[in-house]
Write a protein that holds these residues in place. Structure first.
Motif, PDB file in Angstrom:
ATOM      1  N   ASP A  73       0.955  -0.966   0.058  1.00  0.00           N
ATOM      2  CA  ASP A  73      -0.011   0.058  -0.041  1.00  0.00           C
ATOM      3  C   ASP A  73       0.986   1.207  -0.052  1.00  0.00           C
ATOM      4  N   THR A  74       1.077   1.819  -0.968  1.00  0.00           N
ATOM      5  CA  THR A  74       1.829   2.903  -1.403  1.00  0.00           C
ATOM      6  C   THR A  74       1.450   3.987  -0.401  1.00  0.00           C
ATOM      7  N   GLY A  75       0.307   4.375  -0.119  1.00  0.00           N
ATOM      8  CA  GLY A  75      -0.269   5.423   0.638  1.00  0.00           C
ATOM      9  C   GLY A  75      -0.011   5.395   2.343  1.00  0.00           C
ATOM     10  N   ARG A  76       0.442   4.212   2.624  1.00  0.00           N
ATOM     11  CA  ARG A  76       0.671   4.043   4.095  1.00  0.00           C
ATOM     12  C   ARG A  76       2.248   3.834   4.532  1.00  0.00           C
ATOM     13  N   VAL A  77       2.525   4.714   5.512  1.00  0.00           N
ATOM     14  CA  VAL A  77       3.864   4.813   5.885  1.00  0.00           C
ATOM     15  C   VAL A  77       4.147   4.021   7.116  1.00  0.00           C
ATOM     16  N   VAL A  78       5.398   3.051   7.159  1.00  0.00           N
ATOM     17  CA  VAL A  78       5.428   2.346   8.410  1.00  0.00           C
ATOM     18  C   VAL A  78       5.981   3.163   9.502  1.00  0.00           C
ATOM     19  N   GLU A  79       5.194   3.012  10.549  1.00  0.00           N
ATOM     20  CA  GLU A  79       5.168   3.675  11.793  1.00  0.00           C
ATOM     21  C   GLU A  79       6.828   3.525  12.495  1.00  0.00           C
ATOM     22  N   PRO A  80       7.518   4.765  12.849  1.00  0.00           N
ATOM     23  CA  PRO A  80       9.006   4.156  13.577  1.00  0.00           C
ATOM     24  C   PRO A  80       8.888   3.359  14.532  1.00  0.00           C
ATOM     25  N   GLU A  81       7.575   3.464  15.521  1.00  0.00           N
ATOM     26  CA  GLU A  81       7.716   2.590  16.500  1.00  0.00           C
ATOM     27  C   GLU A  81       7.494   1.242  16.322  1.00  0.00           C
ATOM     28  N   LYS A  82       6.910   0.820  15.109  1.00  0.00           N
ATOM     29  CA  LYS A  82       6.740  -0.755  14.709  1.00  0.00           C
ATOM     30  C   LYS A  82       8.315  -0.975  13.905  1.00  0.00           C
ATOM     31  N   LEU A  83       8.813  -0.292  13.334  1.00  0.00           N
ATOM     32  CA  LEU A  83       9.960  -0.428  12.721  1.00  0.00           C
ATOM     33  C   LEU A  83      11.096  -0.861  13.859  1.00  0.00           C
ATOM     34  N   GLU A  84      11.054   0.147  14.929  1.00  0.00           N
ATOM     35  CA  GLU A  84      12.055  -0.248  15.904  1.00  0.00           C
ATOM     36  C   GLU A  84      11.766  -1.539  16.726  1.00  0.00           C
ATOM     37  N   HIS A  85      10.663  -1.958  16.592  1.00  0.00           N
ATOM     38  CA  HIS A  85      10.249  -3.102  17.490  1.00  0.00           C
ATOM     39  C   HIS A  85      10.805  -4.205  16.486  1.00  0.00           C
ATOM     40  N   ILE A  86      10.602  -4.102  15.309  1.00  0.00           N
ATOM     41  CA  ILE A  86      11.144  -5.176  14.094  1.00  0.00           C
ATOM     42  C   ILE A  86      12.672  -5.190  14.319  1.00  0.00           C
ATOM     43  N   LEU A  87      13.539  -3.968  14.366  1.00  0.00           N
ATOM     44  CA  LEU A  87      15.091  -4.089  14.580  1.00  0.00           C
ATOM     45  C   LEU A  87      15.205  -4.554  15.858  1.00  0.00           C
ATOM     46  N   GLU A  88      14.683  -4.217  16.821  1.00  0.00           N
ATOM     47  CA  GLU A  88      14.926  -4.793  18.310  1.00  0.00           C
ATOM     48  C   GLU A  88      14.736  -6.540  18.276  1.00  0.00           C
ATOM     49  N   ALA A  89      13.972  -6.881  17.634  1.00  0.00           N
ATOM     50  CA  ALA A  89      13.709  -8.226  17.435  1.00  0.00           C
ATOM     51  C   ALA A  89      14.852  -8.955  16.463  1.00  0.00           C
ATOM     52  N   ALA A  90      15.338  -7.964  15.416  1.00  0.00           N
ATOM     53  CA  ALA A  90      16.504  -8.527  14.830  1.00  0.00           C
ATOM     54  C   ALA A  90      17.698  -8.697  15.734  1.00  0.00           C
ATOM     55  N   CYS A  91      18.064  -7.590  16.405  1.00  0.00           N
ATOM     56  CA  CYS A  91      19.144  -7.382  17.481  1.00  0.00           C
ATOM     57  C   CYS A  91      19.204  -8.540  18.553  1.00  0.00           C
ATOM     58  N   LEU A  92      18.091  -9.255  18.892  1.00  0.00           N
ATOM     59  CA  LEU A  92      17.721 -10.237  19.607  1.00  0.00           C
ATOM     60  C   LEU A  92      18.137 -11.629  19.063  1.00  0.00           C
ATOM     61  N   SER A  93      18.312 -11.657  17.939  1.00  0.00           N
ATOM     62  CA  SER A  93      18.463 -12.823  16.945  1.00  0.00           C
ATOM     63  C   SER A  93      19.509 -13.754  17.588  1.00  0.00           C
ATOM     64  N   PRO A  94      19.551 -15.095  17.672  1.00  0.00           N
ATOM     65  CA  PRO A  94      20.943 -15.649  18.021  1.00  0.00           C
ATOM     66  C   PRO A  94      21.818 -15.942  16.759  1.00  0.00           C
ATOM     67  N   SER A  95      23.126 -16.049  17.098  1.00  0.00           N
ATOM     68  CA  SER A  95      24.034 -16.392  16.356  1.00  0.00           C
ATOM     69  C   SER A  95      25.223 -17.247  16.754  1.00  0.00           C
ATOM     70  N   ALA A  96      25.748 -17.937  15.862  1.00  0.00           N
ATOM     71  CA  ALA A  96      26.913 -18.839  16.327  1.00  0.00           C
ATOM     72  C   ALA A  96      27.990 -17.833  17.095  1.00  0.00           C
ATOM     73  N   CYS A  97      28.139 -18.411  18.583  1.00  0.00           N
ATOM     74  CA  CYS A  97      29.381 -17.857  19.367  1.00  0.00           C
ATOM     75  C   CYS A  97      28.932 -16.350  19.587  1.00  0.00           C
ATOM     76  N   ASN A  98      27.813 -15.832  19.612  1.00  0.00           N
ATOM     77  CA  ASN A  98      27.007 -14.482  19.626  1.00  0.00           C
ATOM     78  C   ASN A  98      27.961 -13.554  18.609  1.00  0.00           C
ATOM     79  N   ALA A  99      28.243 -13.979  17.666  1.00  0.00           N
ATOM     80  CA  ALA A  99      29.328 -13.213  16.484  1.00  0.00           C
ATOM     81  C   ALA A  99      28.328 -12.089  16.053  1.00  0.00           C
ATOM     82  N   GLN A 100      26.963 -12.177  15.754  1.00  0.00           N
ATOM     83  CA  GLN A 100      26.090 -11.101  15.362  1.00  0.00           C
ATOM     84  C   GLN A 100      26.906 -10.584  14.091  1.00  0.00           C
ATOM     85  N   PRO A 101      26.881 -11.385  12.860  1.00  0.00           N
ATOM     86  CA  PRO A 101      27.899 -11.026  11.924  1.00  0.00           C
ATOM     87  C   PRO A 101      26.924 -10.203  11.025  1.00  0.00           C
ATOM     88  N   TRP A 102      26.162  -9.194  11.319  1.00  0.00           N
ATOM     89  CA  TRP A 102      25.334  -8.548  10.309  1.00  0.00           C
ATOM     90  C   TRP A 102      25.534  -6.975  10.889  1.00  0.00           C
TER      91      TRP A 102
END
Length: 180
Positions: free
Chosen positions: A19-48
């Motif tokens: 939907d090109t008429g709707r903007v993603v709210e910053p708080e929703k984007l922050e929740h998504i990025l927080e979930a990304a940062c909580l993602s597990p990784s081998a030896c906690n390397a967080q290679p991203w």
């Protein structure tokens, strides 16, 4: 058993219209990025590293670079691009990768992509994981160094179409217990 997660997994799909008429709210984007940062990784390397494109003009250019190879034309409509750049492993992940002959950063980035897309779904947003795009052009547009690998463009926005019925292989074709 809690069915909330299974419902979330069942409802998540690769959305190919936004939907090109709707903007993603910053708080929703922050929740998504927080979930990304909580993602597990081998030896906690967080290679991203995540380069989050929200500027409408830049998002259109990145979308054009994602669609420019004849695939993913819908990427031009996406209001948000979460670019996933591969970063270096830590020493323990590096040694484990050498010993076990497994390249853990790719596995880790797959896991983080799942976190991002499920988090987007939980926020009422659609997403699609893209691996087919003009890497060189997107790196140029966003200042990602030439020596880095841009592995994924995860687009996020409000879906413009209804959910589709999921088609999956029968469980007995993909699951076995105690032996192959």
């Amino acid at each position: 058993m809690n069915t909330d997660f299974l419902q979330l997994a069942a409802s998540r799909q690769s959305d190919r219209a936004y939907d090109t008429g709707r903007v993603v709210e910053p708080e929703k984007l922050e929740h998504i990025l927080e979930a990304a940062c909580l993602s597990p990784s081998a030896c906690n390397a967080q290679p991203w590293k995540f380069v989050v494109v929200t500027d409408p003009g830049l998002a259109a250019k990145v979308g054009k670079a994602a669609a420019g190879l004849g695939m993913n034309k819908f990427a031009k409509e996406a209001p948000v691009h979460i670019l996933v750049v591969e970063e270096s492993m830590n020493i323990t992940s590096f040694l484990g990768a050498k010993i076990k002959d497994k390249y853990f950063p790719l596995i880790d980035i797959g896991i983080v992509a799942a976190h991002i897309t499920l988090a987007a779904e939980s926020e009422g947003l659609g997403s699609c994981i893209l691996g087919w795009f003009d890497e060189k052009e997107i790196k140029r547009l966003t200042g990602i160094p030439a020596n880095k690998r841009l592995l994924l463009d995860i687009i996020v926005g409000y879906p413009a179409k209804e959910k589709r019925k999921k088609s999956r292989k029968p469980k007995d074709k993909v699951i076995s217990y105690n032996h192959y």
